[in-house]
Scaffold this motif. Sequence first.
Motif, PDB file in Angstrom:
ATOM      1  N   GLU A  82       3.982 -16.212   7.197  1.00 53.67           N
ATOM      2  CA  GLU A  82       3.995 -15.099   6.254  1.00 53.67           C
ATOM      3  C   GLU A  82       4.403 -13.760   6.862  1.00 53.67           C
ATOM      4  N   SER A  83       4.358 -13.607   8.169  1.00 55.87           N
ATOM      5  CA  SER A  83       4.796 -12.361   8.806  1.00 55.87           C
ATOM      6  C   SER A  83       6.320 -12.301   8.836  1.00 55.87           C
ATOM      7  N   LEU A  84       6.844 -11.094   9.029  1.00 58.27           N
ATOM      8  CA  LEU A  84       8.284 -10.902   9.172  1.00 58.27           C
ATOM      9  C   LEU A  84       8.587 -10.560  10.625  1.00 58.27           C
ATOM     10  N   PHE A  85       9.461 -11.337  11.250  1.00 55.34           N
ATOM     11  CA  PHE A  85       9.822 -11.136  12.647  1.00 55.34           C
ATOM     12  C   PHE A  85      11.221 -10.517  12.705  1.00 55.34           C
ATOM     13  N   LYS A  86      11.272  -9.264  13.143  1.00 55.91           N
ATOM     14  CA  LYS A  86      12.517  -8.510  13.187  1.00 55.91           C
ATOM     15  C   LYS A  86      13.083  -8.528  14.603  1.00 55.91           C
ATOM     16  N   PHE A  87      14.212  -9.191  14.770  1.00 59.76           N
ATOM     17  CA  PHE A  87      14.860  -9.280  16.073  1.00 59.76           C
ATOM     18  C   PHE A  87      15.870  -8.150  16.210  1.00 59.76           C
ATOM     19  N   SER A  88      15.620  -7.246  17.144  1.00 63.65           N
ATOM     20  CA  SER A  88      16.546  -6.147  17.413  1.00 63.65           C
ATOM     21  C   SER A  88      17.479  -6.580  18.541  1.00 63.65           C
ATOM     22  N   ILE A  89      18.776  -6.691  18.219  1.00 66.01           N
ATOM     23  CA  ILE A  89      19.754  -7.275  19.145  1.00 66.01           C
ATOM     24  C   ILE A  89      20.821  -6.241  19.451  1.00 66.01           C
ATOM     25  N   ASP A  90      20.823  -5.729  20.663  1.00 66.03           N
ATOM     26  CA  ASP A  90      21.770  -4.694  21.072  1.00 66.03           C
ATOM     27  C   ASP A  90      22.815  -5.313  21.995  1.00 66.03           C
ATOM     28  N   PHE A  91      24.030  -5.450  21.486  1.00 61.99           N
ATOM     29  CA  PHE A  91      25.080  -6.098  22.273  1.00 61.99           C
ATOM     30  C   PHE A  91      25.626  -5.217  23.392  1.00 61.99           C
ATOM     31  N   SER A  92      25.249  -3.946  23.399  1.00 56.70           N
ATOM     32  CA  SER A  92      25.693  -3.084  24.501  1.00 56.70           C
ATOM     33  C   SER A  92      24.723  -3.116  25.669  1.00 56.70           C
ATOM     34  N   ALA A  93      23.604  -3.834  25.531  1.00 58.68           N
ATOM     35  CA  ALA A  93      22.634  -3.945  26.607  1.00 58.68           C
ATOM     36  C   ALA A  93      23.128  -4.920  27.672  1.00 58.68           C
ATOM     37  N   HIS A  94      22.433  -4.949  28.807  1.00 60.20           N
ATOM     38  CA  HIS A  94      22.929  -5.705  29.961  1.00 60.20           C
ATOM     39  C   HIS A  94      22.281  -7.066  30.152  1.00 60.20           C
ATOM     40  N   GLY A  95      21.168  -7.298  29.525  1.00 62.70           N
ATOM     41  CA  GLY A  95      20.482  -8.571  29.732  1.00 62.70           C
ATOM     42  C   GLY A  95      19.842  -9.049  28.451  1.00 62.70           C
ATOM     43  N   ILE A  96      19.060 -10.114  28.550  1.00 63.24           N
ATOM     44  CA  ILE A  96      18.471 -10.703  27.360  1.00 63.24           C
ATOM     45  C   ILE A  96      17.099 -11.271  27.685  1.00 63.24           C
ATOM     46  N   PHE A  97      16.204 -11.125  26.735  1.00 59.41           N
ATOM     47  CA  PHE A  97      14.882 -11.743  26.797  1.00 59.41           C
ATOM     48  C   PHE A  97      14.844 -12.839  25.743  1.00 59.41           C
ATOM     49  N   CYS A  98      14.612 -14.056  26.135  1.00 61.72           N
ATOM     50  CA  CYS A  98      14.595 -15.178  25.205  1.00 61.72           C
ATOM     51  C   CYS A  98      13.180 -15.427  24.692  1.00 61.72           C
ATOM     52  N   VAL A  99      13.041 -15.459  23.373  1.00 65.21           N
ATOM     53  CA  VAL A  99      11.754 -15.800  22.775  1.00 65.21           C
ATOM     54  C   VAL A  99      11.557 -17.303  22.915  1.00 65.21           C
ATOM     55  N   PRO A 100      10.401 -17.755  23.379  1.00 65.98           N
ATOM     56  CA  PRO A 100      10.174 -19.197  23.565  1.00 65.98           C
ATOM     57  C   PRO A 100      10.429 -19.995  22.293  1.00 65.98           C
ATOM     58  N   THR A 101      11.130 -21.095  22.427  1.00 66.85           N
ATOM     59  CA  THR A 101      11.485 -21.931  21.281  1.00 66.85           C
ATOM     60  C   THR A 101      10.284 -22.407  20.471  1.00 66.85           C
ATOM     61  N   PRO A 102       9.157 -22.798  21.097  1.00 63.62           N
ATOM     62  CA  PRO A 102       8.001 -23.212  20.285  1.00 63.62           C
ATOM     63  C   PRO A 102       7.534 -22.132  19.299  1.00 63.62           C
ATOM     64  N   LEU A 103       7.795 -20.867  19.621  1.00 64.88           N
ATOM     65  CA  LEU A 103       7.411 -19.782  18.708  1.00 64.88           C
ATOM     66  C   LEU A 103       8.445 -19.603  17.604  1.00 64.88           C
TER      67      LEU A 103
END
Length: 271
Positions: A82-103
């Motif tokens: 029921e919650s809303l998960f907002k993914f903020s994705i900045d393509f000008s950034a240098h790296g990435i944090f991956c959200v665990p797949t089970p979540l």
Amino acid sequence: MASSTTGLISMSNPQYGGALFILPREVRDEIYRLVVKRDYIIYVTLGDDEVSIRPTKDKHYFAILEVSKTLSDEASDILYSESLFKFSIDFSAHGIFCVPTPLTKRMKNVEFRFGGLSTWHSDLFSPNTFLTYQNHINTICHAVIADFTGAEIVRNNLRIRLSVCGPGMISTLSVHIFQGIKALIGFRTIVLEVFPLCPVSILVWHMGFRPKVWGLSTQELIQTRRGLQDILEPTLGSAIQYSNGDVFCLTFRPREHILKSTMCDGKSAAA
């Protein structure tokens, strides 16, 4: 009578979740909603210094998940469905944090906010530089979108927000971003919000001046919208269109489209 009393005492035991379990499940769910149901912003890309995931200052929201396994299981059902998960994705950034797949597998309502695209345009960079950035886009898209593709998991709503610089940018990004989006067929509803940005504003930004947005022409807006529809409609179904000034929205119902396609295929096979 004794067995009933024993059962009541057992469910009141802290290892099960305490006296909360004396209440009906419907009441417990309302309590969980007050505690864990909300909008969560997840910053999946990072700059040179750090990655930020919110609500970091609101960790008390999740304290209920640590009371007991039984309580955690029930509260998690509300949290992820029921919650809303907002993914903020900045393509000008240098790296990435991956959200665990089970979540990500448990998230039913999602929003993708694509940023950093408007500062890049193929006309402003050398082929090698632009190819490098395209590969960067591809890496981030795969890391973020891949967990939500496919029809195995039934999800509710997805909202996608991005800025584009006209029809040319659509064709440039179709290999990476939109190939991923067209595979998000597990959602019941997908709303794509497009904010057109004139390439002139990008040039101003790169010259070091304060950027200013000029609207695209009506013809460019039409071409941009049609380009998106040509890419997405074959797998997501026909889009419902809505415009608000220069911003336009395309609403898709992928699971409904899959059901109709399956029924049509079945009738064709029977015939």
